[in-house]
Design an enzyme around this catalytic site. Structure first.
Site, PDB file in Angstrom:
ATOM      1  N   SER A 112      -6.450   5.436  -5.078  1.00  0.00           N
ATOM      2  CA  SER A 112      -7.351   4.694  -4.655  1.00  0.00           C
ATOM      3  C   SER A 112      -8.271   4.165  -3.875  1.00  0.00           C
ATOM      4  O   SER A 112      -8.828   4.532  -3.254  1.00  0.00           O
ATOM      5  CB  SER A 112      -5.621   3.174  -5.311  1.00  0.00           C
ATOM      6  OG  SER A 112      -6.785   2.493  -5.941  1.00  0.00           O
ATOM      7  N   HIS A 113      -8.229   2.858  -3.070  1.00  0.00           N
ATOM      8  CA  HIS A 113      -8.817   2.359  -2.361  1.00  0.00           C
ATOM      9  C   HIS A 113      -8.439   2.291  -0.989  1.00  0.00           C
ATOM     10  O   HIS A 113      -9.738   2.557  -0.295  1.00  0.00           O
ATOM     11  CB  HIS A 113      -8.743   0.709  -2.193  1.00  0.00           C
ATOM     12  CG  HIS A 113      -7.731   0.368  -1.849  1.00  0.00           C
ATOM     13  ND1 HIS A 113      -6.580   0.085  -2.876  1.00  0.00           N
ATOM     14  CD2 HIS A 113      -7.164  -0.596  -0.951  1.00  0.00           C
ATOM     15  CE1 HIS A 113      -5.238  -0.034  -2.342  1.00  0.00           C
ATOM     16  NE2 HIS A 113      -5.733  -0.442  -0.919  1.00  0.00           N
ATOM     17  N   ASP A 276     -13.503   1.415  -7.429  1.00  0.00           N
ATOM     18  CA  ASP A 276     -12.759   1.911  -6.285  1.00  0.00           C
ATOM     19  C   ASP A 276     -12.630   3.792  -6.826  1.00  0.00           C
ATOM     20  O   ASP A 276     -12.955   4.094  -7.444  1.00  0.00           O
ATOM     21  CB  ASP A 276     -11.484   1.305  -5.710  1.00  0.00           C
ATOM     22  CG  ASP A 276     -10.485   1.393  -7.444  1.00  0.00           C
ATOM     23  OD1 ASP A 276     -10.644   1.943  -8.452  1.00  0.00           O
ATOM     24  OD2 ASP A 276      -9.268   0.999  -6.768  1.00  0.00           O
ATOM     25  N   ASP A 278      -9.912   5.451  -7.505  1.00  0.00           N
ATOM     26  CA  ASP A 278      -9.368   6.401  -9.075  1.00  0.00           C
ATOM     27  C   ASP A 278     -10.131   5.628 -10.080  1.00  0.00           C
ATOM     28  O   ASP A 278      -9.732   5.545 -10.910  1.00  0.00           O
ATOM     29  CB  ASP A 278      -8.311   6.084  -9.206  1.00  0.00           C
ATOM     30  CG  ASP A 278      -7.674   4.596  -8.316  1.00  0.00           C
ATOM     31  OD1 ASP A 278      -8.091   3.651  -7.820  1.00  0.00           O
ATOM     32  OD2 ASP A 278      -6.445   4.254  -9.128  1.00  0.00           O
ATOM     33  N   ASP A 280     -10.245   1.964 -11.603  1.00  0.00           N
ATOM     34  CA  ASP A 280      -9.498   1.959 -12.242  1.00  0.00           C
ATOM     35  C   ASP A 280      -9.896   0.134 -11.478  1.00  0.00           C
ATOM     36  O   ASP A 280      -9.651  -1.033 -11.866  1.00  0.00           O
ATOM     37  CB  ASP A 280      -7.908   1.136 -11.789  1.00  0.00           C
ATOM     38  CG  ASP A 280      -7.516   1.605 -10.352  1.00  0.00           C
ATOM     39  OD1 ASP A 280      -7.825   1.519  -9.551  1.00  0.00           O
ATOM     40  OD2 ASP A 280      -5.508   1.779 -10.400  1.00  0.00           O
ATOM     41  N   ARG A 281     -10.697  -0.035 -10.383  1.00  0.00           N
ATOM     42  CA  ARG A 281     -11.189  -1.395 -10.367  1.00  0.00           C
ATOM     43  C   ARG A 281     -12.396  -1.946 -10.357  1.00  0.00           C
ATOM     44  O   ARG A 281     -13.331  -0.742 -10.256  1.00  0.00           O
ATOM     45  CB  ARG A 281     -10.518  -1.819  -8.389  1.00  0.00           C
ATOM     46  CG  ARG A 281      -9.165  -1.503  -8.555  1.00  0.00           C
ATOM     47  CD  ARG A 281      -8.589  -2.476  -6.535  1.00  0.00           C
ATOM     48  NE  ARG A 281      -7.703  -1.831  -6.492  1.00  0.00           N
ATOM     49  CZ  ARG A 281      -7.112  -2.387  -5.013  1.00  0.00           C
ATOM     50  NH1 ARG A 281      -7.701  -2.925  -4.744  1.00  0.00           N
ATOM     51  NH2 ARG A 281      -5.941  -1.755  -4.834  1.00  0.00           N
ATOM     52  N   LYS A 375      -5.095  -0.636 -14.972  1.00  0.00           N
ATOM     53  CA  LYS A 375      -6.381  -1.567 -15.612  1.00  0.00           C
ATOM     54  C   LYS A 375      -7.598  -0.596 -14.858  1.00  0.00           C
ATOM     55  O   LYS A 375      -7.739   0.220 -14.971  1.00  0.00           O
ATOM     56  CB  LYS A 375      -6.974  -1.977 -13.927  1.00  0.00           C
ATOM     57  CG  LYS A 375      -5.987  -1.760 -12.633  1.00  0.00           C
ATOM     58  CD  LYS A 375      -6.083  -2.771 -11.036  1.00  0.00           C
ATOM     59  CE  LYS A 375      -5.462  -2.069 -10.141  1.00  0.00           C
ATOM     60  NZ  LYS A 375      -4.416  -1.149  -9.676  1.00  0.00           N
TER      61      LYS A 375
HETATM   62  C1  VG1 Z   1      -2.159  -3.599  -3.733  1.00  0.00           C
HETATM   63  C2  VG1 Z   1      -3.499  -5.279  -4.494  1.00  0.00           C
HETATM   64  C3  VG1 Z   1      -2.575  -4.740  -6.501  1.00  0.00           C
HETATM   65  C4  VG1 Z   1      -3.090  -3.891  -7.139  1.00  0.00           C
HETATM   66  C5  VG1 Z   1      -2.326  -2.784  -5.684  1.00  0.00           C
HETATM   67  C6  VG1 Z   1      -2.589  -1.088  -7.044  1.00  0.00           C
HETATM   68  O1  VG1 Z   1      -1.437  -4.046  -3.768  1.00  0.00           O
HETATM   69  O2  VG1 Z   1      -2.812  -6.091  -3.697  1.00  0.00           O
HETATM   70  O3  VG1 Z   1      -2.586  -6.096  -7.496  1.00  0.00           O
HETATM   71  O4  VG1 Z   1      -2.258  -3.586  -7.966  1.00  0.00           O
HETATM   72  O5  VG1 Z   1      -3.267  -3.105  -4.947  1.00  0.00           O
HETATM   73  O6  VG1 Z   1      -4.004  -0.932  -6.940  1.00  0.00           O
HETATM   74  P1  VG1 Z   1      -0.399  -4.109  -2.130  1.00  0.00           P
HETATM   75  O7  VG1 Z   1       0.963  -4.066  -2.613  1.00  0.00           O
HETATM   76  O8  VG1 Z   1      -2.060  -3.132  -1.220  1.00  0.00           O
HETATM   77  O9  VG1 Z   1      -1.042  -5.649  -2.423  1.00  0.00           O
HETATM   78  V1  VG1 Z   1      -4.564   0.572  -6.638  1.00  0.00           V
HETATM   79  O10 VG1 Z   1      -6.341   0.011  -7.368  1.00  0.00           O
HETATM   80  O11 VG1 Z   1      -4.433   0.669  -4.759  1.00  0.00           O
HETATM   81  O12 VG1 Z   1      -4.194   1.593  -7.464  1.00  0.00           O
HETATM   82 CO    CO Z   2      -6.973   2.228  -7.798  1.00  0.00          CO
END
Ligand code: VG1
Ligand code: CO
Length: 542
Positions: A112-113, A276, A278, A280-281, A375
């Site tokens: 993801s990010h 982001d 992937d 989803d954000r 998302k």
């Molecule tokens: C983070 C965000 C959470 C989100 C998760 C996955 O998790 O705070 O809201 O669902 O990333 O998103 P954490 O445990 O680091 O706070 V993604 O776009 O990485 O699939």
């Molecule tokens: Co993501």
């Protein structure tokens, strides 16, 4: 040729908030990816005769990992795998393909990010047949299996040409390479008034979409510039790169600073957005105004009926616990249920499946609906465009009107990243130990009304998740929330969430950090993050 290779458990393969994330080199070590994939197949009762979706965000090792997974799926007797061309699929597009083709689930390759590259991060996640991230019971079963694994199955065969769309054969298994965008774009066209959005762009509306060299580029180009007629060049950084151009593909004001600068320039575009790694954000920005994700969720919920896919109204709204209560106020006004779930999209799945929630969101720039089970960054951007096209107002006007109607919930997240694990845990356990004594006490002149370690019982399946974050609520609903991140790969990250509601009509236009200065001081008095870690302040403020 099919081989059974002996292996042994590898420590630490426990999925976090969103799948298993580690340094890329860890994933590339012999047997690491293979063990996790075999454990996943074993945990769901084997892959024999089943079909899956496979794709990822294009980061370094995405292509190699996809070939390994295909050969393992074939060796485990899977009937069919649907793969995005070039092994690319955004997370929402993968979720949609699982649902559309009624597969037995899907494997998404993404961190993801988190940044990508040989020295950065890689990740893998299993989604269930409803299209959503595996719930805790499934991730736990996968983890248990990683601790007992003795062999994995692998097909010795040449790579599949994943650049060629069409049906391929691999050891008796069908591999369907599909256009990653087409089905997803068709889904969006069914939910939103594309004609109205096209007219908006035709009327000179200017937009900038920063795909951050991640997976959304091809989707945004095809939909915004292709189908909706946004000016060529609207989508920037559109080419997915294995290292995201060396940046964090994290759509927030810090990592999308160039977009923010453009949006705050005197003659900036009317509307800006970023997504982001992937896809989803989303981050949404108006000319000269930033939309906090919690506010974005509330605005989308309040205006959803302007989009054709939501004309019938919403069944309910769900938000993660650290997300501000702005959406709850909208739900109350609409007379629908609101839900507060732990962080992570997997907790929304049962509410969406049961038809109890239509729109969901997280403070971390994630919003989505029951159109799929993840998302969905572009979905949120298109929903905003549809609302703007209908209301014929700017982002600033829409937000202003929202605050005047519902009040404004000032909100900010402060991240303290890469802390020594012991230090971060000491802060959390210290505060946790004092929670019981807090109600009734005054901090920075504000009275605490409740303090707990958030536990959630899923109203549909009854499952309980504990230890989901420390929540301290003050008179009037102001909150301080602390939790440890479950997606990082280095040390520990404390996320501190601050929130305060102002009913208005006065005080609706304060600078956010000023409006929250008291909450920030209260948080330090309560948790002492800076004192305990020696940090002068947070690394990232959103
Ligand atoms: C983070 C965000 C959470 C989100 C998760 C996955 O998790 O705070 O809201 O669902 O990333 O998103 P954490 O445990 O680091 O706070 V993604 O776009 O990485 O699939
Ligand atoms: Co993501």
């Amino acid at each position: 040729m099919l081989t059974e290779r002996p292996t042994q458990p590898i420590a630490g393969q426990r999925p976090g908030t969103s799948g298993l994330r580690k340094k890329t080199a860890v994933f590339m070590a012999p047997g690491y990816l293979e063990n996790f994939v075999q454990a996943t197949f074993d945990a769901i009762g084997g892959a024999g005769g089943k079909s899956f979706v496979l794709g990822g965000d294009g980061r370094f090792f995405n292509d190699r990992a996809a070939q390994v997974i295909l050969k393992m799926a074939a060796a485990n007797g899977a009937a069919r795998v649907i793969v995005g061309q070039g092994a690319l699929l955004s997370t929402p597009a993968a979720s949609h393909l699982i649902r559309l083709n009624r597969t037995d689930g899907g494997i998404i390759l993404s961190a993801s990010h988190n940044p990508g590259g040989p020295d950065e991060d890689f990740g893998i996640k299993f989604n269930t047949p409803n299209g959503g991230p595996a719930p805790e019971a499934v991730t736990e079963a996968i983890f248990q299996r990683t601790q007992a694994i003795e062999r994995y199955r692998m097909l010795e065969a040449p790579d599949v040409d994943l650049d060629r769309i069409g049906v391929h054969e691999l050891g008796g298994m069908e591999v369907s390479v599909v256009d990653p965008v087409a089905d997803y774009a068709a889904l969006m066209a069914g939910l939103f008034d594309f004609a109205a959005i096209r007219a908006l762009f035709a009327g000179g509306f200017r937009m900038r979409f920063d795909a951050m060299h991640a997976v959304t580029g091809p989707y945004a180009r095809a939909i915004l510039e292709g189908r909706l007629g946004a000016a060529p060049g609207t989508v920037i950084n559109a080419l997915p790169l294995p290292d995201f151009g060396g940046h964090h593909p994290d759509p927030n004001p810090v990592w999308a600073a160039a977009l923010m600068e453009e949006m705050f320039a005197p003659d900036g575009p009317d509307f800006g957005a970023a997504s982001d790694g992937d896809g989803d954000r989303n981050m949404v920005v108006g000319r000269g105004i930033y939309v906090s994700p919690s506010d974005s969720l509330a605005v989308l919920a309040a205006n959803a009926q302007l989009a054709p896919g939501y004309r019938g109204g919403l069944k309910g709204v769900a938000r993660s616990m650290p997300t501000s209560a702005a959406a709850d106020r909208v739900a109350a006004a609409l007379g629908i249920e609101s839900y507060e779930t732990p962080t992570g999209w997997k907790f929304f799945g049962s509410l969406l499946d049961a038809g109890r929630a239509t729109i969901c969101g997280e403070e971390s720039f994630g919003t989505g609906s029951d159109h799929l089970r993840e998302k969905d960054g572009l979905w949120a951007v298109l929903m905003w465009l549809n609302i703007i096209a209908e209301r014929k107002e700017s982002v600033a006007e829409i937000l202003g009107a929202h605050w005047r109607r519902f009040g404004r919930t000032y909100y900010s997240r402060h991240d303290y990243e890469a802390l020594p694990v012991a230090e971060a845990e000491a802060v959390m356990t210290g505060l946790k130990g004092r929670l019981g004594s807090l109600p009734g006490t005054l901090v920075e002149g504000m009275r605490i009304v409740s303090a707990d370690d958030f536990a959630y019982q899923d109203p549909v399946d009854g499952s309980v998740s504990r230890g989901q974050g420390l929540r301290i609520v003050f008179e009037g609903g102001a909150r301080v929330v602390l939790r440890l991140s479950g997606t990082g790969t280095e040390g520990a990250t404390i996320r501190l969430y601050l929130e305060r509601h102002v009913e208005g009509p006065e005080g609706l236009d304060q600078p956010v950090q000023e409006a929250l200065a008291g909450m920030s001081a209260a948080a330090e008095a309560l948790a002492g993050i800076r004192a305990a870690t020696g940090r002068a302040g947070p690394d990232v403020v959103t």
